[in-house]
Design an enzyme around this catalytic site. Structure first.
Site, PDB file in Angstrom:
ATOM      1  N   HIS A   7       1.636   1.146   1.221  1.00  0.00           N
ATOM      2  CA  HIS A   7       2.733   1.950   0.646  1.00  0.00           C
ATOM      3  C   HIS A   7       2.367   2.311  -0.784  1.00  0.00           C
ATOM      4  CE1 HIS A   7       4.952  -0.876  -2.094  1.00  0.00           C
ATOM      5  NE2 HIS A   7       4.514  -1.806  -1.272  1.00  0.00           N
ATOM      6  N   ASP A  13       1.847  -4.071  -6.737  1.00  0.00           N
ATOM      7  CA  ASP A  13       2.734  -3.745  -5.611  1.00  0.00           C
ATOM      8  C   ASP A  13       3.195  -2.298  -5.677  1.00  0.00           C
ATOM      9  OD1 ASP A  13       6.068  -4.736  -4.564  1.00  0.00           O
ATOM     10  OD2 ASP A  13       4.412  -3.799  -3.464  1.00  0.00           O
ATOM     11  N   HIS A  16       7.858  -6.905  -8.650  1.00  0.00           N
ATOM     12  CA  HIS A  16       9.056  -6.071  -8.791  1.00  0.00           C
ATOM     13  C   HIS A  16       9.597  -6.069 -10.210  1.00  0.00           C
ATOM     14  CE1 HIS A  16      10.152  -5.783  -4.248  1.00  0.00           C
ATOM     15  NE2 HIS A  16       8.959  -5.310  -4.532  1.00  0.00           N
ATOM     16  N   ASP A  44      -0.757  -4.558   1.416  1.00  0.00           N
ATOM     17  CA  ASP A  44       0.376  -4.486   0.488  1.00  0.00           C
ATOM     18  C   ASP A  44       0.277  -5.691  -0.436  1.00  0.00           C
ATOM     19  OD1 ASP A  44       4.031  -4.348   0.923  1.00  0.00           O
ATOM     20  OD2 ASP A  44       2.746  -4.307  -0.853  1.00  0.00           O
ATOM     21  N   GLU A 103       8.733   2.416   0.893  1.00  0.00           N
ATOM     22  CA  GLU A 103       8.649   1.078   1.510  1.00  0.00           C
ATOM     23  C   GLU A 103       9.643   0.153   0.856  1.00  0.00           C
ATOM     24  OE1 GLU A 103       7.595  -1.857   0.024  1.00  0.00           O
ATOM     25  OE2 GLU A 103       7.284  -3.126   1.777  1.00  0.00           O
ATOM     26  N   GLU A 104       9.800   0.306  -0.447  1.00  0.00           N
ATOM     27  CA  GLU A 104      10.683  -0.606  -1.193  1.00  0.00           C
ATOM     28  C   GLU A 104      12.147  -0.417  -0.827  1.00  0.00           C
ATOM     29  OE1 GLU A 104       9.406  -2.971  -2.590  1.00  0.00           O
ATOM     30  OE2 GLU A 104       7.522  -2.474  -3.561  1.00  0.00           O
TER      31      GLU A 104
HETATM   32  N1  DTR Z   1       7.730  -6.799   0.730  1.00  0.00           N
HETATM   33  C1  DTR Z   1       6.529  -6.401   0.019  1.00  0.00           C
HETATM   34  C2  DTR Z   1       5.818  -7.580  -0.609  1.00  0.00           C
HETATM   35  C3  DTR Z   1       5.625  -8.703   0.344  1.00  0.00           C
HETATM   36  C4  DTR Z   1       6.328  -9.864   0.345  1.00  0.00           C
HETATM   37  N2  DTR Z   1       5.847 -10.683   1.374  1.00  0.00           N
HETATM   38  C5  DTR Z   1       4.863 -10.006   2.010  1.00  0.00           C
HETATM   39  C6  DTR Z   1       4.098 -10.380   3.097  1.00  0.00           C
HETATM   40  C7  DTR Z   1       3.147  -9.469   3.574  1.00  0.00           C
HETATM   41  C8  DTR Z   1       2.997  -8.233   2.970  1.00  0.00           C
HETATM   42  C9  DTR Z   1       3.788  -7.833   1.851  1.00  0.00           C
HETATM   43  C10 DTR Z   1       4.718  -8.753   1.396  1.00  0.00           C
HETATM   44  C11 DTR Z   1       6.894  -5.435  -1.080  1.00  0.00           C
HETATM   45  O1  DTR Z   1       7.685  -5.818  -1.920  1.00  0.00           O
HETATM   46  O2  DTR Z   1       6.346  -4.336  -1.093  1.00  0.00           O
HETATM   47 ZN    ZN Z   2       7.531  -4.456  -3.425  1.00  0.00          ZN
HETATM   48 ZN    ZN Z   3       4.589  -3.828  -1.514  1.00  0.00          ZN
END
Ligand code: DTR
Ligand code: ZN
Ligand code: ZN
Ligand code: CA
Length: 446
Positions: free
Chosen positions: A133, A145, A295, A208, A179-180
């Protein structure tokens, strides 16, 4: 079921000799101490994937940072910084000969964008896709991220172009929007694919957060072949990996997995805390988050561990070249015991042949392979089990009326709940009168 005299004498004199443990592990994994290291098994040589230049990946991150700085400090969905990021990535790919498609969607009242890039050629009915993403949260530039995944996937695609690669499979790359907001862009893409197109995707690789400042090396444990590809890569570097367990649904592989596409990927950690054991094997700081700027506004170009970014970028190239070229994935490490172990006739006790496994990180794979070679005049008498280090028995063969001689067979066992290292045993019991034999050898491959 009578034995010839010579066979009977042999059976009586056959004794268990000191186990000869040979391993045919990848070069970086030494054979167990004191073992007679066998020559590495010949494996199909995967085409040599390139090293992905870290400097090139970092240059993309620098661009993402500049874009965020020039656009309110972020690259979030619906903001100018996101569209500028998409335009940057698209420009690079168009110049490199990719066929790019900009897919738009609406989320939270704003236009979102997915970028799809196809590398011309390969089997259109077998598509290997890699994605990440491209959006950040509104709080900051989102360099780890997920600038890290986006930059590494971009540079891998550019390496495909530099190599003018002609893989067996068709290569496709994707950069997802929103994605967020909840995997919106990737879900929109999967929903937009006709079923026939979805079924052509042989695998989706997701990246990611792969440059976390206090990094871990996590491999998604979804499709076993994709998982093994990444584990084999890191084993070659002698880097232990762990299974990514934070959450199957937490990134863009989820819509693909829910649609039945084999998925896999890499992750260097987010807001969870690195344990002392993890710091012991990976370095970094225990008791601290893998990414303390997750974040947050501090997720800037300084929020990257270069070594993790470099290793994961190279792992992406390894996977694309290996899986895309459709060359058999080199098997994991294997261990063998060639000691003869006599099998007493019924009602004798079961006998076992042990193998001590060491130097293998994580759990055994879902495709753990057991090769068995037993000399016996009536194989229907035999019940054969694989015994894991924790004592769990996996039935390989039941008794039957099969009057044939010997057992020379391969079995695949889903031993993914078992830690790989430890003493594994092949257990054999003769459950029918007359006829005896011996375990000639057996091998376990992870
Ligand atoms: N949710 C994703 C970051 C994230 C958190 N746990 C995992 C496990 C596997 C891949 C990504 C992630 C984000 O904040 O974009
Ligand atoms: Zn994120
Ligand atoms: Zn992410
Ligand atoms: Ca590299």
């Amino acid at each position: 079921m009578s034995l010839s005299v010579s066979r009977r004498l042999t059976a009586v004199t056959a004794i268990a000799v000191a186990g000869l443990f040979a391993s045919t592990a990848p070069a970086a994994l030494a054979a167990p101490p004191g073992a007679a290291a066998a020559a590495p098994a010949a494996v199909a040589a995967a085409p040599t994937p390139p090293d992905i230049p870290l400097a090139n990946v970092k240059a993309h991150l620098s661009q993402f940072q500049s874009i965020a700085t020039a656009n309110g400090g972020n690259r979030a969905h619906g903001r100018a910084g996101y569209k500028a990021s998409i335009d940057y990535v698209k420009g690079k790919l168009d110049a490199a000969g990719f066929t790019t498609t900009l897919q738009t969607f609406t989320s939270s009242g704003a236009t979102g964008y997915n970028l799809i890039a196809d590398w011309p050629g390969g089997d259109p009915n077998s598509v290997l896709m890699s994605g990440s993403h491209l959006d950040s949260v509104t709080a900051g530039p989102g360099i780890n991220d997920n600038g890290s995944g986006s930059a590494a996937v971009l540079e891998t695609a550019l390496a495909v172009s530099r190599a003018q690669l002609q893989p067996t499979k068709h290569l496709r790359f994707g950069w997802w929007g929103a994605e967020e907001l909840g995997l919106v862009g990737s879900q929109y893409y999967v929903n937009s694919l006709p079923a026939a197109e979805k079924s052509k995707i042989s695998g989706y690789l997701n990246f990611d957060m792969i440059g976390s400042p206090n990094p871990g090396y996590f491999v998604y444990d979804d499709d076993p072949t994709i998982e093994q590809t990444f584990k084999t890569y890191f084993a070659g570097l002698n880097i232990p990996t762990e299974i990514e367990t934070e959450g199957d649904g937490r990134s863009d592989h989820a819509p693909f997995k829910n649609a039945g596409v084999p998925v896999g990927g890499l992750f260097s950690g987010a807001d969870y805390t690195k344990t002392a054991a993890q710091a012991q094997k990976w370095g970094g700081t225990s008791g601290k988050a893998f990414d303390a700027c997750y974040h947050a506004s501090c997720d800037t170009a300084a929020n990257i561990n270069d070594t993790a970014l470099d290793r994961n970028s190279d792992a992406i190239a390894y996977a694309v070249w290996t899986l895309g070229a459709a060359v058999p994935v080199p098997p994991g490490p294997s261990f063998e015991n060639t000691a003869d172990v006599n099998i007493p006739d019924s009602p004798g006790a079961a006998v076992t042949s042990p193998i001590t496994v060491s130097g293998v990180s994580g759990n055994a794979p879902a495709t753990t392979k057991v090769d068995v070679n037993i000399v016996h005049t009536y194989r229907g008498d035999l019940v054969i089990d694989l015994i894991a280090p924790d004592g769990t028995a996996y039935r390989l063969k039941n008794s039957s009326s099969d009057s044939g001689a010997n057992v020379v067979a391969s079995y695949t066992v889903n031993a993914s709940s078992e830690v790989a290292n430890g003493v594994w045993k092949l257990q054999v019991k003769d459950v029918a009168a007359q006829d005896t034999g011996y375990i000639n050898s057996w091998k376990i491959t992870f």
